[in-house]
Design a protein around this motif. Structure first.
Motif, PDB file in Angstrom:
ATOM      1  N   GLU A 145       7.636  -8.367  23.189  1.00 28.37           N
ATOM      2  CA  GLU A 145       8.266  -6.983  23.956  1.00 28.37           C
ATOM      3  C   GLU A 145       9.292  -6.500  23.300  1.00 28.37           C
ATOM      4  O   GLU A 145      10.367  -7.198  22.889  1.00 28.37           O
ATOM      5  N   ALA A 146       9.428  -5.297  22.997  1.00 25.34           N
ATOM      6  CA  ALA A 146      10.661  -4.577  22.175  1.00 25.34           C
ATOM      7  C   ALA A 146      10.927  -3.362  23.013  1.00 25.34           C
ATOM      8  O   ALA A 146      10.408  -2.644  23.690  1.00 25.34           O
ATOM      9  N   GLY A 147      12.505  -3.425  23.141  1.00 30.56           N
ATOM     10  CA  GLY A 147      13.238  -2.325  23.858  1.00 30.56           C
ATOM     11  C   GLY A 147      12.888  -0.886  23.496  1.00 30.56           C
ATOM     12  O   GLY A 147      12.770  -0.883  22.228  1.00 30.56           O
ATOM     13  N   ALA A 148      12.851   0.007  24.420  1.00 28.91           N
ATOM     14  CA  ALA A 148      12.689   1.099  23.949  1.00 28.91           C
ATOM     15  C   ALA A 148      13.466   1.880  22.931  1.00 28.91           C
ATOM     16  O   ALA A 148      13.150   2.838  22.117  1.00 28.91           O
ATOM     17  N   GLY A 149      14.571   1.450  23.015  1.00 31.57           N
ATOM     18  CA  GLY A 149      15.847   1.912  21.998  1.00 31.57           C
ATOM     19  C   GLY A 149      15.511   1.442  20.581  1.00 31.57           C
ATOM     20  O   GLY A 149      16.395   1.989  19.819  1.00 31.57           O
ATOM     21  N   ILE A 150      15.014   0.687  20.292  1.00 32.09           N
ATOM     22  CA  ILE A 150      14.946   0.102  18.801  1.00 32.09           C
ATOM     23  C   ILE A 150      14.258   0.905  17.950  1.00 32.09           C
ATOM     24  O   ILE A 150      13.248   1.741  18.200  1.00 32.09           O
ATOM     25  N   ASP A 151      14.929   1.301  16.828  1.00 29.62           N
ATOM     26  CA  ASP A 151      14.398   2.173  15.621  1.00 29.62           C
ATOM     27  C   ASP A 151      12.902   1.527  15.287  1.00 29.62           C
ATOM     28  O   ASP A 151      13.085   0.200  15.224  1.00 29.62           O
ATOM     29  N   TRP A 152      12.024   2.450  15.307  1.00 30.77           N
ATOM     30  CA  TRP A 152      10.914   2.036  15.029  1.00 30.77           C
ATOM     31  C   TRP A 152      10.704   1.274  13.733  1.00 30.77           C
ATOM     32  O   TRP A 152       9.986   0.345  13.668  1.00 30.77           O
ATOM     33  N   ASP A 153      11.110   1.749  12.582  1.00 35.03           N
ATOM     34  CA  ASP A 153      10.993   1.221  11.499  1.00 35.03           C
ATOM     35  C   ASP A 153      11.669  -0.167  11.211  1.00 35.03           C
ATOM     36  O   ASP A 153      11.077  -0.910  10.579  1.00 35.03           O
ATOM     37  N   SER A 154      12.526  -0.392  12.162  1.00 36.20           N
ATOM     38  CA  SER A 154      13.265  -1.646  11.861  1.00 36.20           C
ATOM     39  C   SER A 154      12.414  -2.678  12.721  1.00 36.20           C
ATOM     40  O   SER A 154      12.632  -3.835  12.201  1.00 36.20           O
ATOM     41  N   PHE A 155      11.612  -2.288  13.668  1.00 35.17           N
ATOM     42  CA  PHE A 155      10.825  -3.202  14.464  1.00 35.17           C
ATOM     43  C   PHE A 155       9.506  -3.486  13.543  1.00 35.17           C
ATOM     44  O   PHE A 155       9.329  -4.823  13.423  1.00 35.17           O
ATOM     45  N   VAL A 156       9.207  -2.628  12.787  1.00 34.95           N
ATOM     46  CA  VAL A 156       7.876  -2.963  11.594  1.00 34.95           C
ATOM     47  C   VAL A 156       8.620  -3.702  10.641  1.00 34.95           C
ATOM     48  O   VAL A 156       7.952  -4.866  10.133  1.00 34.95           O
ATOM     49  N   ALA A 157      10.010  -3.580  10.230  1.00 32.26           N
ATOM     50  CA  ALA A 157      10.614  -4.533   9.184  1.00 32.26           C
ATOM     51  C   ALA A 157      10.631  -5.908   9.953  1.00 32.26           C
ATOM     52  O   ALA A 157      10.360  -6.887   9.185  1.00 32.26           O
ATOM     53  N   TRP A 158      11.071  -5.963  11.186  1.00 31.11           N
ATOM     54  CA  TRP A 158      11.188  -7.330  11.710  1.00 31.11           C
ATOM     55  C   TRP A 158       9.796  -8.126  11.841  1.00 31.11           C
ATOM     56  O   TRP A 158       9.692  -9.095  11.368  1.00 31.11           O
ATOM     57  N   SER A 159       8.689  -7.490  12.259  1.00 30.81           N
ATOM     58  CA  SER A 159       7.327  -7.945  12.288  1.00 30.81           C
ATOM     59  C   SER A 159       6.810  -8.422  10.818  1.00 30.81           C
ATOM     60  O   SER A 159       6.226  -9.676  10.867  1.00 30.81           O
ATOM     61  N   VAL A 160       7.075  -7.821   9.867  1.00 28.65           N
ATOM     62  CA  VAL A 160       6.585  -7.911   8.200  1.00 28.65           C
ATOM     63  C   VAL A 160       7.387  -9.312   8.091  1.00 28.65           C
ATOM     64  O   VAL A 160       6.968 -10.121   7.317  1.00 28.65           O
ATOM     65  N   ASP A 161       8.759  -9.390   8.396  1.00 26.56           N
ATOM     66  CA  ASP A 161       9.720 -10.395   7.972  1.00 26.56           C
ATOM     67  C   ASP A 161       9.130 -11.742   8.605  1.00 26.56           C
ATOM     68  O   ASP A 161       9.319 -12.586   8.040  1.00 26.56           O
ATOM     69  N   LYS A 162       8.589 -11.507   9.803  1.00 28.45           N
ATOM     70  CA  LYS A 162       8.169 -12.745  10.811  1.00 28.45           C
ATOM     71  C   LYS A 162       6.809 -13.099  10.029  1.00 28.45           C
ATOM     72  O   LYS A 162       6.186 -14.302  10.526  1.00 28.45           O
ATOM     73  N   GLY A 163       6.189 -12.255   9.627  1.00 23.80           N
ATOM     74  CA  GLY A 163       4.756 -12.559   8.933  1.00 23.80           C
ATOM     75  C   GLY A 163       3.791 -12.015   9.873  1.00 23.80           C
ATOM     76  O   GLY A 163       2.672 -12.638  10.120  1.00 23.80           O
ATOM     77  N   TYR A 164       4.055 -11.014  10.791  1.00 24.64           N
ATOM     78  CA  TYR A 164       3.026 -10.704  11.682  1.00 24.64           C
ATOM     79  C   TYR A 164       2.335  -9.248  11.305  1.00 24.64           C
ATOM     80  O   TYR A 164       2.983  -8.266  10.959  1.00 24.64           O
ATOM     81  N   TYR A 165       1.135  -9.379  11.347  1.00 26.26           N
ATOM     82  CA  TYR A 165       0.152  -8.299  11.016  1.00 26.26           C
ATOM     83  C   TYR A 165      -0.021  -7.395  12.150  1.00 26.26           C
ATOM     84  O   TYR A 165       0.027  -7.580  13.342  1.00 26.26           O
ATOM     85  N   GLY A 166      -0.403  -5.904  11.765  1.00 23.91           N
ATOM     86  CA  GLY A 166      -0.790  -5.251  12.491  1.00 23.91           C
ATOM     87  C   GLY A 166      -0.085  -3.912  12.786  1.00 23.91           C
ATOM     88  O   GLY A 166      -0.653  -2.652  13.047  1.00 23.91           O
TER      89      GLY A 166
END
Length: 336
Positions: A86-107
């Motif tokens: 679950e991600a908050g509405a105010g998070i910068d989208w690309d920062s969320f993508v970077a977070w997911s990639v750093d965690k090794g999460y695909y999609g």
């Protein structure tokens, strides 16, 4: 906190020098409800602002702008194959993508560098390079503006379609999104079948998750202007989906036209290609212009453009495409 006569230039990627009568950036649902129950603000026209990357302000906003600034990320559950986030509405989208990639999460790696915030992603059903966000969203959470009651919509309830959702049509102006829930893969296969992606991934080395993200970033940066440097809102128009007969007729006149089959009855034609064929690529009207490398992008060329100038340019482009191809192209940006 509510601020009066608030400058919106830092909050719209066109960098238009406009103001809002009232502005607030609450950091959680309780703060959102608090400002929305303010008697003065309840009387004002309301606009929900995300990252400001998909909005064109024609002039000062005579009303109240609410910008959710919810920044939390939490893992709801996980198993060996997947993780629910679950991600908050105010998070910068690309920062969320970077977070997911750093965690090794695909999609969502192919959605790298798309401007905007997490809360706007389901509204537009953002997509790029063979990926649409509807394929990984499990729930969208928020508040109904009329009753201030919470809601939690499943994926199917969001009525997703190409660059569209229930939040953009039936519920437009009736909700505020507070968080979005996603299911991401702990294992996966990167998508490289979109033009140019495979070549760029292998130029970087192995087809890894991080290389896939970097490949998308490299491709986007080569085609699109950085909104921090040149005011723009990314793709200004949607790519129209037309009947196959219309697409086939265009293919006869333009054998090299980039036409993509949707199904047996419909095909998609890139709006940027049609705009370029109309001679608009790199052209200006006053302080507004079409980007020299990507005709789908309109830019604040001098930094002094107004929303009215940008809108006038867009209308001329729409008329040109209609006249030349008989196809109506629709704006992807939200005109306010």
């Amino acid at each position: 906190m509510v601020i009066q006569h608030y400058a919106l230039k830092p909050h719209n990627t066109f960098h238009f020098n406009v103001y809002a009568d009232y502005f607030s950036a609450p950091k959680n649902s309780d703060e959102i409800i608090q400002v929305l129950t303010n008697p003065l603000l309840r009387k004002q026209p309301l606009f929900i602002l995300g990252g400001g990357s998909n909005v064109l302000f024609k002039s000062d906003f005579k009303g109240f702008i609410l910008k959710p600034d919810i920044q939390s990320i939490r893992i709801i559950k996980q198993n060996e194959q997947s993780v629910w986030v679950e991600a908050g509405a105010g998070i910068d989208w690309d920062s969320f993508v970077a977070w997911s990639v750093d965690k090794g999460y695909y999609g969502i790696e192919n959605l790298s560098l798309i401007p905007g915030n997490v809360g706007a992603s389901p509204v537009q059903n953002i997509g790029a390079y063979g990926t649409e966000i509807m394929n990984v969203i499990t729930r969208v959470n928020g508040i109904f503006l009329d009753t201030l009651e919470p809601f939690s919509f499943t994926n199917s309830a969001c009525d997703f379609s190409y660059r569209n959702s229930i939040f953009k049509n039936k519920l437009k102006g009736k909700t505020i999104i507070t968080s979005v829930e996603f299911v991401l893969g702990k294992q996966g296969k990167i998508k490289t079948d979109y033009a140019g992606v495979k070549e760029e991934v292998f130029r970087l080395g192995k087809p890894t998750l991080k290389n896939a993200r970097q490949a998308i970033i490299n491709i986007r940066e080569s085609k699109l202007p950085d909104p921090e440097l040149v005011g723009n809102a990314g793709s200004f128009f949607k790519n129209p989906v037309v009947k196959s007969a219309v697409a086939n007729a265009i293919a006869l006149d333009y054998p090299d036209a980039p036409i993509y089959k949707v199904d047996d009855q419909f095909a998609k034609i890139p709006a940027g290609w049609m705009i370029e064929q109309c001679g608009w690529k790199g052209k200006s009207m006053g302080n507004a212009a079409v980007h020299k490398n990507q005709a789908l992008v309109l830019i604040n060329k001098t930094g002094k453009a107004t929303g009215e100038e940008m809108l006038a340019l867009a209308l001329e482009i729409e008329r040109s495409v209609k006249l030349k191809f008989g196809i109506e192209i629709n704006k992807e940006v939200n005109v306010v």
